[in-house]
Design a protein around this motif. Structure first.
Motif, PDB file in Angstrom:
ATOM      1  N   ALA A 415      48.470  53.173  52.657  1.00 60.06           N
ATOM      2  CA  ALA A 415      47.751  54.397  52.930  1.00 60.06           C
ATOM      3  C   ALA A 415      46.798  54.099  53.555  1.00 60.06           C
ATOM      4  O   ALA A 415      45.495  53.383  53.021  1.00 60.06           O
ATOM      5  N   PHE A 420      49.601  50.712  48.284  1.00 58.57           N
ATOM      6  CA  PHE A 420      49.346  51.902  47.459  1.00 58.57           C
ATOM      7  C   PHE A 420      48.560  51.575  46.195  1.00 58.57           C
ATOM      8  O   PHE A 420      47.585  52.461  45.813  1.00 58.57           O
ATOM      9  N   THR A 450      51.855  57.820  55.355  1.00 57.71           N
ATOM     10  CA  THR A 450      50.605  57.753  54.543  1.00 57.71           C
ATOM     11  C   THR A 450      49.505  57.391  55.402  1.00 57.71           C
ATOM     12  O   THR A 450      49.191  56.196  55.473  1.00 57.71           O
ATOM     13  N   GLU A 453      44.172  57.363  52.633  1.00 59.22           N
ATOM     14  CA  GLU A 453      44.260  57.367  51.410  1.00 59.22           C
ATOM     15  C   GLU A 453      44.300  58.531  50.477  1.00 59.22           C
ATOM     16  O   GLU A 453      44.880  58.607  49.545  1.00 59.22           O
ATOM     17  N   LEU A 456      47.983  59.530  49.990  1.00 62.62           N
ATOM     18  CA  LEU A 456      48.602  59.064  48.820  1.00 62.62           C
ATOM     19  C   LEU A 456      48.071  59.657  47.547  1.00 62.62           C
ATOM     20  O   LEU A 456      48.817  59.801  46.686  1.00 62.62           O
TER      21      LEU A 456
END
Length: 492
Positions: A415, A420, A450, A453, A456
């Protein structure tokens, strides 16, 4: 329950089946110390869940047979005939009416529960309670229907008494047989010694974490996969660890999908409640996780998955054959794209998709973009229409996936610039359930690459919300909503 198995330093009593199993770290190129035993692919102990289900079913079938046989025998003795079915049927009417009511109450009051398998007193009491409630309901219904005269009171009373006695006798026999076979509990329990106070529990597996290379490495999926192989088939896990490691172990257990506890001395010292006290060892443990779904919910979800995925595979077989042919004709490459993903309990599994790109990215580090020249012509079509996901129905039938659940991610997925699990420490909790072909995040529009952030985080929040609120009706609603978003603008 399996006999106590000590796996402390200097004792190598790991399941023999582990000897021929390669560790996933070796497969991925990460070296494993030759001093460590190989990870047991099928767990250190056989699963007791299926055996518990079989025991529940045996008790249920036994109850049905006992109730019908008891009322039939009492009817024969009371009416003094074997051939006059019309007369016997009058005595059996009460059995036919009471049986479904008894089973309904019994299924809800815990007559068929883990505790009832090894504690016959509990099981017998709950069965008797269900019988009394069912009998009261029958009499109430008969009163309002003005049909009391159709029931033989003597057959009814003697049939109930005989049923209760025989059900109790059966439970005593079943309980003693299971205790001889499993021990005093019907659970697989593990104590994981990870640097904390020594904790010796009877009828539990004891594993030394450092001896077996087990650690709560939240930044290393391969370490979590190795740990998951030890936790497999466990019903309860108690981790005795150092204070500085409690948070990490708690996160790992939350993603395991099983009952998990982390030891802590303070609750025992102050006599706190709401924690688990092991008085013989002078240690207490804080419960930090539990299985996401009860056994009935898991059975219902699995039956639903297997039925629907099997039917869809049959219906979609011509389409899938046509797509496979087009993929093969375009560039002669393989039909399927197979990639390692993180599944339930942080275990790796191989996900199946129709191949849509010329070059494969085994770790998923490079997200597909809008003008990605790796995507083939047929690949662009099947990605945009989500046809590339159809082979995952095979994963569902195998039990690696579910129709609905958190989407499984590749190990290298990012992300923005972060992996992740580096974005949110709660990321591993989403693996408490089987991953799904679709999920709450997907129907809310959180699909595709993604780039940030925040994207995600939105998916993670939706996944955790789904897990907390799970119901079969929610799965059906999500599947229905998925039909509206099969084609979407972020399917590159």
């Amino acid at each position: 329950m399996v006999e106590q198995l000590s796996l402390l330093a200097g004792e190598r009593e790991v399941d023999d089946t582990a000897a021929d199993i390669a560790d996933p770290c070796e497969e991925s190129g990460t070296s494993v110390s030759p001093m460590l035993p190989p990870a047991p692919l099928n767990g250190l102990s056989p699963s007791l869940e299926r055996k518990r289900l079989q025991a529940y079913l045996a008790l249920l079938v036994g109850d049905v047979a006992i109730l019908l046989a008891a009322f039939y025998t009492v009817s024969i003795l009371y009416f003094g005939t074997l051939s006059n079915w019309a007369m016997l049927e009058g005595g059996m009417i009460s059995a036919y009416v009471i049986l479904p009511l008894y089973l309904t109450v019994a299924l809800y009051n815990g007559t068929y529960s883990r505790r009832s398998l090894t504690e016959w007193q509990t099981s017998a009491f709950r069965a008797a309670t269900a019988l009394v409630i069912a009998a009261a309901l029958v009499n109430l219904l008969a009163f309002f229907a003005k049909s009391n005269a159709e029931f033989s009171r003597m057959v009814f009373a003697l049939g109930l008494a005989s049923t209760a006695v025989l059900m109790t006798a059966m439970r005593i026999a079943v309980s003693r047989a299971l205790i001889r076979k499993w021990g005093p509990t019907s659970l697989n329990k593990m104590v994981l010694l990870a640097g904390g106070p020594k904790l010796n529990l009877p009828h539990a597996l004891h594993v030394n974490a450092s001896e077996h290379g087990l650690e709560p490495a939240l930044d290393d999926p391969r370490a979590l996969d190795r740990l998951s192989k030890y936790l497999r088939n466990m019903d309860e896990v108690i981790v005795s660890c150092r204070s500085e490691d409690r948070a990490a172990w708690a996160q790992v257990l939350k993603g395991s999908g099983i009952h998990g506890e982390v030891t802590h001395q303070l609750p025992h010292e102050i006599g706190a409640i709401g924690v688990v006290h092991y008085d013989a060892a002078g240690v207490s443990a804080l419960k930090v996780s539990s299985g996401q779904l009860g056994i009935r919910a898991r059975v219902a979800k699995r039956l639903f998955d297997a039925t629907v995925s099997g039917l869809v595979l049959l219906i979609a077989a011509p389409l899938m054959l046509a797509v496979a042919l087009l993929i093969k004709l375009e560039d002669g490459g393989p039909v399927f794209f197979v990639q390692k993903r993180v599944g339930r309990g942080n275990r790796f599994f191989a996900i199946l998709k129709f191949r849509s790109m010329r070059e494969s990215d085994d770790n998923g580090a490079q997200s597909t973009s809008l003008e990605d020249d790796r995507v083939t012509r047929i690949g662009r079509f099947i990605r945009r229409t989500s046809i590339d996901e159809l082979p995952q129905l095979i994963n569902v039938l195998k039990g690696d996936m579910s129709l609905v659940g958190p989407r499984p991610h590749a190990l290298g997925s990012k992300a923005g610039s972060k992996l992740f699990w580096e974005v949110d420490r709660n990321y591993w909790q989403r693996h408490g359930l089987r991953p799904g072909i679709t999920g709450l995040a997907q129907v809310r529009g959180h699909r595709g690459a993604t780039d940030t952030e925040t994207q995600l985080s939105n998916r993670l929040l939706a996944d955790l919300e789904y897990m907390q609120r799970w119901s079969l009706w929610q799965d059906i609603a999500i599947l229905a909503a998925t039909l509206r978003v099969i084609t979407h603008e972020r399917a590159f």
